[in-house]
Design an enzyme around this catalytic site. Structure first.
Site, PDB file in Angstrom:
ATOM      1  N   LYS A 106       0.839  -1.210   0.000  1.00 44.80           N
ATOM      2  CA  LYS A 106       0.000   0.000   0.000  1.00 44.80           C
ATOM      3  C   LYS A 106       0.870   1.254   0.000  1.00 44.80           C
ATOM      4  CE  LYS A 106      -3.967  -2.395   2.050  1.00 44.80           C
ATOM      5  NZ  LYS A 106      -3.385  -3.758   2.159  1.00 44.80           N
ATOM      6  N   ARG A 107       1.950   1.245  -0.783  1.00 42.32           N
ATOM      7  CA  ARG A 107       2.880   2.354  -0.814  1.00 42.32           C
ATOM      8  C   ARG A 107       2.268   3.559  -1.507  1.00 42.32           C
ATOM      9  NH1 ARG A 107       4.877  -0.531   2.758  1.00 42.32           N
ATOM     10  NH2 ARG A 107       7.043  -1.191   2.730  1.00 42.32           N
TER      11      ARG A 107
END
Lengths: 305, 305
Positions: A106-107
């Site tokens: 979930k960067r």
């Protein structure tokens, strides 16, 4: 530059599921913990080594029936850089066994910083004349809150290296609606709008099965929204968490698929990893238990598509 | 359980700025690169070692004048687990020099997964009977797209360990408006609503200077929104990126502060790290150049509050 590789594997194995490798030292079989602690003491090294052993056992037991693994970064960062080494080793091992690897990080960030994340997880890095792959997954989950500036660097790396991304659209948790269900002035919800952005961003990464390289994360716990998004986003491949431990069932995820049974991959993590705790079996047989649960899950989902 | 420690340091040093440590192997001084490559070859180890040397030089030169460092995870992940070891070592070194450490990871997830991130970056982990700190920062940046489920585990860890978080509200990049400026049915924009959530979430982490432990990231490149949010969010401390290389000036960030000159910390990364490239000085003096730029930045900002 798209999810062609993942879709090909799904078709080959006739299995649209992904096994989540989110192992927690406190929850894995005792024999793996005690072996590692005997060798490395009560340390991050021990935890990291035990997780690696746990993961390779699962991968060996799953690789001929499950097309992909989803590796949750949080459970590796939890054990420091030693845990991150296990992340890297696990990705390499899964790929050596022919599995498609999704790093669930979930960067999100912008410009050159997002380029650094993209290089880290999906690309390569040059140290002077030597090119090396820091982590080397096939796909990465990302958060689109920052807009296109956070996505463009990924699209470039995906095109160059034949990779894909999954953008968070409608997440599986109870409070996902706090922001995602808010209605915009246009009448659209935030998650619908984010889905539309995925469809638009994906145009730059077309795939041969009709699905682009920008996918969407849509939770199994919201079956209505899942079906609705499937209709509205015909070129966006879905990664669907929330089956199993989080409460989603095969009927809930049926709407994620298109008329050919493609268009989505369903993830289960805890229900596969810790299947041995629910089945009547020794903890030494955790991988076999995982395999049985993975087969059960596959058949459950295929029967409902 | 709030930003009291950061605010105390800001008052002590009379400097409301934070130095970003976002080093890229390609951009750091040649002598550091060649030393590391001579010892470790053209490898991730070499890059990680060079970055560590670069960082410690900067920390030594800044720690008596700058209260805090912001360490951008992306630039460490870029160099694999070896880079993450440098992240961990850099945090320990900065803390040993008395600096407040913000890990800029923009992490986000839910439930037990978010607990793992919180333990990784702000908390501790138990390996059987032994408790250890995986990374050990004082604060973490996070993304609130998933709602309270992604924030609650952080609030718990912040309360137990006296830490803080910064939630992305209005980011500094050109396309931040793509989602963040969208108007909701209520007439409020997405970023205003996210700011309101910060103010509400923060009530669980009150601080003695009037600022809670849930802060907000608001970019220097949007001065109007910055002033407006300062008025609307009286208990939310701001982390303000975008000064310097991204184009924000001292006048742009003035509105981030309250009438006592508190309420915000202004970040600059590239303009400090790579100051030696703009000043007439040898690359061996990069740390001195950084110190000069940090002093210039501090005085520039203080003159405009």
């Amino acid at each position: 530059m798209s999810f062609d590789l993942l879709i090909t594997k799904i078709k080959e194995l006739r299995n649209p599921t992904v096994a989540g490798l989110d192992p927690d030292f406190d929850k894995i079989p005792e024999f793996l913990k005690s072996e590692a602690v005997a060798e490395y003491g009560e340390s991050l090294e021990a935890a990291a080594e035990a997780l690696y052993k746990f993961n390779t056992g699962l991968i060996d037991a799953l690789c001929d029936i499950v097309p992909a693994v989803k590796i949750q970064c949080a459970y590796y960062e939890k054990y420091g850089w030693q845990g991150m080494r296990t992340l890297s080793r696990t990705i390499k091992y899964a790929k050596s066994k022919g599995m498609f690897v999704i790093t669930d990080g979930k960067r999100n960030d912008i410009g050159s910083t997002m380029e650094a994340y993209a290089a880290a997880h999906l690309g390569t890095v040059n140290i002077n004349a030597s090119e090396t792959e820091p982590f080397g997954a096939d796909a990465l989950t990302v958060n689109g809150y920052l807009g296109k500036d956070g996505i463009a660097p990924l699209i470039k790396i995906c095109r160059e290296n034949d990779k894909g991304i999954f953008v968070l659209v409608k997440t599986s948790n109870p409070s996902s609606g706090e922001l995602q269900d808010k209605k915009l002035e246009s009448g659209m919800t935030v998650y619908e709008y984010m889905g539309e952005l995925c469809e638009k961003w994906g145009e730059e990464l077309p795939g041969k099965f009709g699905y682009n390289g920008v996918g969407a994360v849509v939770g199994a716990t919201y079956p209505e929204q899942l079906s609705e998004l499937r209709r509205k986003l015909p070129h966006t491949f879905f990664l669907v968490p929330g089956y199993g431990a989080q409460g989603g069932g095969a009927k809930d995820v049926a709407g994620a698929f298109d008329k050919d049974g493609l268009g989505a991959v369903i993830n289960a993590s805890r229900s596969i990893m810790y299947a041995y705790k629910k089945q009547v079996c020794a903890e030494e047989d955790y991988a076999l238990a995982a395999r049985r649960e993975a087969i059960r899950m596959r058949d459950d989902i295929l029967a409902n598509i």
